[in-house]
Structure formats: structure tokens, C-alpha cells
Design an enzyme around this catalytic site. Structure first.
Site, PDB file in Angstrom:
ATOM      1  N   ARG A   1      -1.091  -6.121  12.594  1.00 50.39           N
ATOM      2  CA  ARG A   1      -2.104  -5.507  13.468  1.00 50.39           C
ATOM      3  C   ARG A   1      -2.605  -6.478  14.522  1.00 50.39           C
ATOM      4  O   ARG A   1      -2.862  -6.094  15.659  1.00 50.39           O
ATOM      5  CB  ARG A   1      -3.287  -5.012  12.637  1.00 50.39           C
ATOM      6  CG  ARG A   1      -2.950  -3.764  11.888  1.00 50.39           C
ATOM      7  CD  ARG A   1      -4.172  -2.900  11.713  1.00 50.39           C
ATOM      8  NE  ARG A   1      -3.844  -1.824  10.783  1.00 50.39           N
ATOM      9  CZ  ARG A   1      -4.741  -1.161  10.091  1.00 50.39           C
ATOM     10  NH1 ARG A   1      -6.025  -1.459  10.207  1.00 50.39           N
ATOM     11  NH2 ARG A   1      -4.372  -0.186   9.290  1.00 50.39           N
TER      12      ARG A   1
ATOM     13  N   ARG B   1       0.856  -1.198   0.000  1.00 50.45           N
ATOM     14  CA  ARG B   1       0.000   0.000   0.000  1.00 50.45           C
ATOM     15  C   ARG B   1       0.885   1.239   0.000  1.00 50.45           C
ATOM     16  O   ARG B   1       1.684   1.416   0.919  1.00 50.45           O
ATOM     17  CB  ARG B   1      -0.887   0.040   1.254  1.00 50.45           C
ATOM     18  CG  ARG B   1      -1.734  -1.209   1.471  1.00 50.45           C
ATOM     19  CD  ARG B   1      -3.045  -1.119   0.717  1.00 50.45           C
ATOM     20  NE  ARG B   1      -3.734  -2.396   0.711  1.00 50.45           N
ATOM     21  CZ  ARG B   1      -4.791  -2.681   1.484  1.00 50.45           C
ATOM     22  NH1 ARG B   1      -5.252  -1.790   2.326  1.00 50.45           N
ATOM     23  NH2 ARG B   1      -5.366  -3.870   1.390  1.00 50.45           N
TER      24      ARG B   1
ATOM     25  N   ARG C   1      -0.531   2.764  12.685  1.00 54.97           N
ATOM     26  CA  ARG C   1      -1.077   1.464  12.280  1.00 54.97           C
ATOM     27  C   ARG C   1      -1.028   1.169  10.780  1.00 54.97           C
ATOM     28  O   ARG C   1      -1.590   0.188  10.325  1.00 54.97           O
ATOM     29  CB  ARG C   1      -2.511   1.322  12.797  1.00 54.97           C
ATOM     30  CG  ARG C   1      -3.451   2.330  12.196  1.00 54.97           C
ATOM     31  CD  ARG C   1      -4.750   2.432  12.958  1.00 54.97           C
ATOM     32  NE  ARG C   1      -5.688   3.196  12.168  1.00 54.97           N
ATOM     33  CZ  ARG C   1      -6.808   2.708  11.653  1.00 54.97           C
ATOM     34  NH1 ARG C   1      -7.154   1.468  11.865  1.00 54.97           N
ATOM     35  NH2 ARG C   1      -7.600   3.475  10.952  1.00 54.97           N
ATOM     36  N   HIS C   2      -0.353   2.029  10.027  1.00 56.84           N
ATOM     37  CA  HIS C   2      -0.242   1.798   8.588  1.00 56.84           C
ATOM     38  C   HIS C   2       1.193   1.548   8.155  1.00 56.84           C
ATOM     39  O   HIS C   2       2.093   2.313   8.484  1.00 56.84           O
ATOM     40  CB  HIS C   2      -0.787   2.993   7.797  1.00 56.84           C
ATOM     41  CG  HIS C   2      -2.269   3.129   7.886  1.00 56.84           C
ATOM     42  ND1 HIS C   2      -2.880   3.974   8.775  1.00 56.84           N
ATOM     43  CD2 HIS C   2      -3.250   2.499   7.203  1.00 56.84           C
ATOM     44  CE1 HIS C   2      -4.194   3.861   8.624  1.00 56.84           C
ATOM     45  NE2 HIS C   2      -4.455   2.972   7.683  1.00 56.84           N
TER      46      HIS C   2
ATOM     47  N   GLU D   1       0.843   4.082   1.090  1.00 58.96           N
ATOM     48  CA  GLU D   1       0.197   4.975   2.049  1.00 58.96           C
ATOM     49  C   GLU D   1       0.845   6.354   2.046  1.00 58.96           C
ATOM     50  O   GLU D   1       2.065   6.464   1.972  1.00 58.96           O
ATOM     51  CB  GLU D   1       0.310   4.395   3.472  1.00 58.96           C
ATOM     52  CG  GLU D   1      -0.389   3.068   3.686  1.00 58.96           C
ATOM     53  CD  GLU D   1      -1.907   3.197   3.720  1.00 58.96           C
ATOM     54  OE1 GLU D   1      -2.405   4.342   3.785  1.00 58.96           O
ATOM     55  OE2 GLU D   1      -2.582   2.158   3.673  1.00 58.96           O
TER      56      GLU D   1
ATOM     57  N   GLU E   1      -9.314  -1.707  14.000  1.00 60.48           N
ATOM     58  CA  GLU E   1      -9.649  -2.679  12.953  1.00 60.48           C
ATOM     59  C   GLU E   1      -8.496  -3.649  12.686  1.00 60.48           C
ATOM     60  O   GLU E   1      -7.359  -3.247  12.533  1.00 60.48           O
ATOM     61  CB  GLU E   1      -9.965  -1.908  11.670  1.00 60.48           C
ATOM     62  CG  GLU E   1     -10.329  -2.787  10.497  1.00 60.48           C
ATOM     63  CD  GLU E   1      -9.997  -2.132   9.158  1.00 60.48           C
ATOM     64  OE1 GLU E   1     -10.189  -0.910   9.022  1.00 60.48           O
ATOM     65  OE2 GLU E   1      -9.549  -2.854   8.255  1.00 60.48           O
TER      66      GLU E   1
ATOM     67  N   SER F   1     -11.136  -6.706   7.422  1.00 60.19           N
ATOM     68  CA  SER F   1     -12.369  -6.336   6.738  1.00 60.19           C
ATOM     69  C   SER F   1     -12.747  -7.456   5.792  1.00 60.19           C
ATOM     70  O   SER F   1     -11.889  -8.141   5.250  1.00 60.19           O
ATOM     71  CB  SER F   1     -12.252  -4.974   6.055  1.00 60.19           C
ATOM     72  OG  SER F   1     -11.394  -5.068   4.973  1.00 60.19           O
TER      73      SER F   1
END
Ligand code: 4AD
Length: 466
Positions: free
Chosen positions: A440, A238, A246-247, A240, A389, A392
Site C-alpha cells: 500500500r 488474510r 487495495r486488498h 479476504e 489507509e 493502523s
């Protein structure tokens, strides 16, 4: 011809026995010209060794040599186990080794950029010392990550990555026992797999391509290929923009995809049993590791219950509203409201692990199935640990014409995913699945505040080395 003993396996039952260990020179503490202490560390466990001219075969020269060993050098030690009267401070094993022979197998440089003793110190210890007027050295996050090879030697880090290993193992074992097939999908793909702009673009022999943002498209295509139930453990990329706790720009995805007979709750049933099994097994198999983590980063064990709580998004919004927090009923929850809802759920239901489902369709990726009774909502869910989270998931659109329509509506160039959409024209069963971020899970299970702590060599917007 002697057998090696692991430092972590040195117990008082070995009293009087001669043992052979290999580890690192953790610290040395010279007492006199005739005697020095050396703490040897192996995989986060430490043992105190006594080198004294009173022992058979130990010369003054050897005492001097040991006292002058560079920290972190690799040493082999032969000696006799003794049980001291008082408990040993600063070592995990409650025995001494009276050294007879010691070899330095390979020396480390002097003055290392990180001192493991300092890196292993808990915040509590630093604060307590400070109150007593003593300022202990601290190692900041950047230094830790710059010299990660040293940093990961601390007992807490040794624990974290052994827990991480178990999370992957339990994930795999559980799914294999439920008739899932492990697959490996390509990480070089033609277009974005999640929509959005956060992709790493690259040149694929003159063709535009990117690093896979998830195995989403190919795991679904595998379901079209008749495996019935699949999973994958692999890297996810990703690009980001935001620098958060958290990323990461690269993380390890635990992905699942399966046929659905009737309802997307079948997917949530797997999440429920998989994670309850996982938490039970971690608590059982990783006691020592979790203790080591907790000694440096104190945390409360995760509160969870069998038959994982499921709340609808609407119920969640109502709970927030009742607590005075207004959120858009058809928007996404921000980090803050997710946290708040986590607290409310803990107070009301006594669990820190729960599923929130039936999200508004507008905030989910294009491949998400709308609810049959109300297309403003979707057959989708997120899963939370301690208000953050970790998963998902959703039922997917399996009708090709509708899938193309949804992609277009979400602003995706259908040409870049035409082979994906075509897969559904050859006959596709109803299906759904979910994606979990490994880092995570470990971060939140252990109550850690930063995802960089649970990635061995983290990649974030500011870091691509070491
Ligand atoms: O929520 P995400 O983006 O969902 C997907 O990738 C879907 N294909 C999953 C599915 O099967 N429907 O990512 C899934 C999980 C998140 O819940 C989070 O735990 C983790 O991956 N994650 C990240 N972890 C670290 N750094 C990032 N930048 C992450 N982005 C997502």
C-alpha cells in the site's frame, strides 16, 4: 577480459570507446540486407545498436541473424559507442553502439504472450494515438499477472520494485538507528491474531491452526520479553472475501512494537519521523525509478510536511459533517468517507499524509487500549496517504485480566490465545505499535490505483498463480 558496462551507465562520455554489454533483444528493425537496428534492454534501460556490414567483422549473415533474433533473447554485444546527431527515439540511452560482435547467450521462444513494448506503453500514449486514429495494442491486467515474469520487465515495473526495496531498507535503517531490534515471529499460529473471520485455517499435525493474520500477538510477547522496541518485516495472511483495488490475501507487513513511557503519542512520533524520512529518502534515492514509473503511470509527487498533521477522529467527523457528509461518530469510516476526508485535509492543511487518532473503541481490535478519559474512544490511530489507509496502530492493553475481558467481549475464544494472555501475567510494560502494508505504501506514494501493481506475484481471492 573486457569489463561489462550496464546499459543504464552508457553515456555520451564513452564516445569512441569499445564496450561489452549483456541484455535482451528488445526490438529489431531491419533496414536492408546490409544493416539492421537492434534495441538492447537491461533492467529497464534501452540502447540502440547498429549492426552494419560497414563495421569491421560484420557479415551479411550476421545482419540476417540479428534481424531474426527472437524478442527477449539474451545477447552479449561488443561495439563502439557513437553519438548520433539526432536524439534517439525509443531508447533511454542517448548513444548508439556500432556493433562488432554479437552472441546470443540464450534464446527466447518466438511470439511471446506479452510484448514488452506494448506492456510499457502509457495510457496517455494510447489515448493520443487513438485520437489520431491509431489503435495501439494494450495489455490487460489479467494477462500481465498471468505472465508476470514478462510484465515485470517494463521500466515502470522495474522502478516500482526498486522503490519497494528502498521502502523496506529505509524502514529497517531508521528503526535500527532508533534502537529497535529486528525480530521474526511464527507464521503458523494456533488462533486468529486480529479477531474476525478472515483467517486461512490449516491442519497442524492434527491440531487446528492458521496462518498469522499479523505478528500482533508475538510482537507484543517480545515486548514482554524485554527487547523494549522491536520491528518485523514479514508475510501477513488474510483470507479476504472481497475483491478490491487495495486488498491482497498475502501482503508484506512492516510491524513495529515499543514500550510507552507516558502516552501513545510516543508511537505516533515514530510514525511521523519514520515516514517523513522515508518520503525524503525515496525522493532523493529513487529519482530515476520514480521517473520510470511516472512515464507509464503519470502521478503528482506526494504532498507531505514535517511534523505530520494529527487530527482526532472527532475532528475528522466534524470536518466531514461541515462538508455535508454524515458519518456515525462511534462507527468506522468507510472507504468513501476516508477519501473525502483526505480531500478536505489537503484543502485545509496542504498535506496528503496525516494521522487520524482516538478512534471509537468499538471498531478496533480487542487488544486496543481504551482512552483513560472516555472508554468509548481508544488510544489508537490510522495513517493515510492520498485518502487511503496505510497504517493502523495503537496502545495495547497490558493488564492480563482486562485483556481477557476485552477478548471475551469481542467474541474471541480466550483458550486459543491463553499463552498470549499469560505473557502479561509475568509483568508487562505499557506498550504500543503499528502495522504498515508495504504494497500500500508503494501504491499510494506512486499514486497507483491497484495494489496488484505493487505486489511482485500478487495473491488475491481469485489468484494463487503464478
Ligand atoms: O489494519 P491492520 O489489519 O492492522 C494490524 O494488522 C494490526 N496488527 C496493526 C497494529 O500493529 N495495530 O493492518 C495493518 C496494515 C493496514 O494499514 C494496511 O496498510 C495493510 O496492513 N493491510 C493490507 N494490505 C494489503 N491487503 C490487505 N488485505 C491488507 N489488510 C491490511
Amino acid at each position: 577480459s573486457m569489463d561489462w558496462t550496464q546499459v543504464g551507465a552508457l553515456t555520451q562520455e564513452l564516445k569512441g570507446k569499445e564496450v561489452l554489454i549483456r541484455g535482451r533483444a528488445h526490438t529489431t528493425r531491419p533496414v536492408s540486407k546490409n544493416m539492421t537496428f537492434l534495441v538492447v534492454r537491461e533492467k529497464g534501460f534501452t540502447v540502440q545498436c547498429l549492426v552494419s556490414t560497414q563495421s569491421e567483422g560484420v557479415s551479411r549473415q550476421m545482419v540476417k541473424f540479428v534481424a531474426g533474433l527472437n524478442r527477449e533473447s539474451i545477447v552479449d554485444v561488443i561495439g563502439v559507442v557513437s553519438v548520433p546527431e539526432n536524439p534517439i527515439k525509443g531508447a533511454t540511452q542517448q548513444i548508439d553502439i556500432l556493433v562488432r560482435k554479437l552472441y546470443c547467450v540464450n534464446k527466447a521462444m518466438p511470439n511471446l504472450p506479452i510484448n514488452i513494448e506494448d506492456a510499457a506503453r502509457s495510457y496517455v500514449e494510447i489515448e493520443t494515438a487513438l485520437q489520431g486514429g491509431v489503435q495501439l495494442p494494450r495489455v490487460n491486467q489479467d494477462t500481465r499477472l498471468n505472465f508476470r515474469v514478462l510484465d515485470i520487465r517494463t521500466p515502470a515495473n522495474q522502478g516500482i520494485f526498486r522503490v519497494q526495496c528502498q521502502v523496506g531498507m529505509i524502514f529497517r535503517q531508521f528503526l535500527l538507528s532508533e534502537d529497535f531490534v529486528e525480530i521474526h515471529t511464527p507464521k503458523l499460529i494456533a488462533g486468529s491474531s486480529e479477531g474476525g473471520s478472515a483467517v486461512f485455517k490449516l491442519d497442524y499435525k492434527g491440531q487446528p491452526a492458521c496462518l498469522a493474520q499479523s505478528p500482533q500477538l508475538h510482537k507484543q510477547m517480545s515486548i514482554c520479553g524485554d527487547f523494549g522496541r522491536v520491528f518485523e518485516i514479514g508475510p501477513v495472511f488474510r483470507a479476504e472475501d472481497s475483491y478490491t483495488h487495495r486488498h491482497l490475501c498475502e501482503f508484506t507487513g512492516l510491524d513495529v512494537e515499543m514500550e510507552i513511557k507516558k502516552h501513545y503519542s510516543e508511537v505516533m512520533d515514530i510514525v511521523d519521523r519514520l515516514f517523513v524520512t522515508m518520503f525524503d529518502s525515496l525522493n532523493e534515492r529513487c529519482q530515476k525509478e520514480l521517473e520510470a514509473v511516472g512515464r507509464q503511470y503519470p502521478f503528482e509527487p506526494l504532498k507531505y510536511k514535517p511534523n505530520t498533521l494529527r487530527l482526532t477522529f472527532e475532528e475528522g467527523v466534524q470536518m466531514l459533517k461541515d462538508a455535508g457528509v454524515e458519518v456515525d461518530p462511534l462507527g468506522d469510516l468507510n472507504t468513501e468517507s476516508e477519501r473525502k476526508l483526505g480531500q478536505l485535509v489537503l484543502e485545509k492543511y496542504g498535506t496528503e499524509f496525516y494521522i487520524l487518532h482516538r478512534y471509537p473503541l468499538a471498531v478496533r481490535p480487542f487488544y486496543t487500549m481504551p482512552c483513560y478519559d472516555n472508554s468509548l474512544y481508544s488510544n489508537s490511530f490510522d495513517v493515510f496517504i492520498r485518502g487511503e489507509e496505510i497504517i493502523s496502530g495503537a496502545q495495547r492493553v497490558h493488564v492480563p485480566e482486562f485483556l481477557a475481558e476485552r477478548a471475551q467481549a469481542c467474541g474471541i475464544d480466550v483458550n486459543t490465545i491463553s499463552t498470549y494472555i499469560d505473557s502479561f501475567r509475568y509483568g508487562a510494560p505499557p506498550h504500543g505499535g503499528f502495522g504498515v502494508g508495504l504494497e500500500r505504501v508503494v501504491m499510494l506514494f506512486c499514486g497507483l490505483g491497484n495494489i496488484r501493481k505493487t505486489s511482485l506475484f500478487p495473491r488475491d481471492p481469485q489468484r494463487i498463480a503464478p
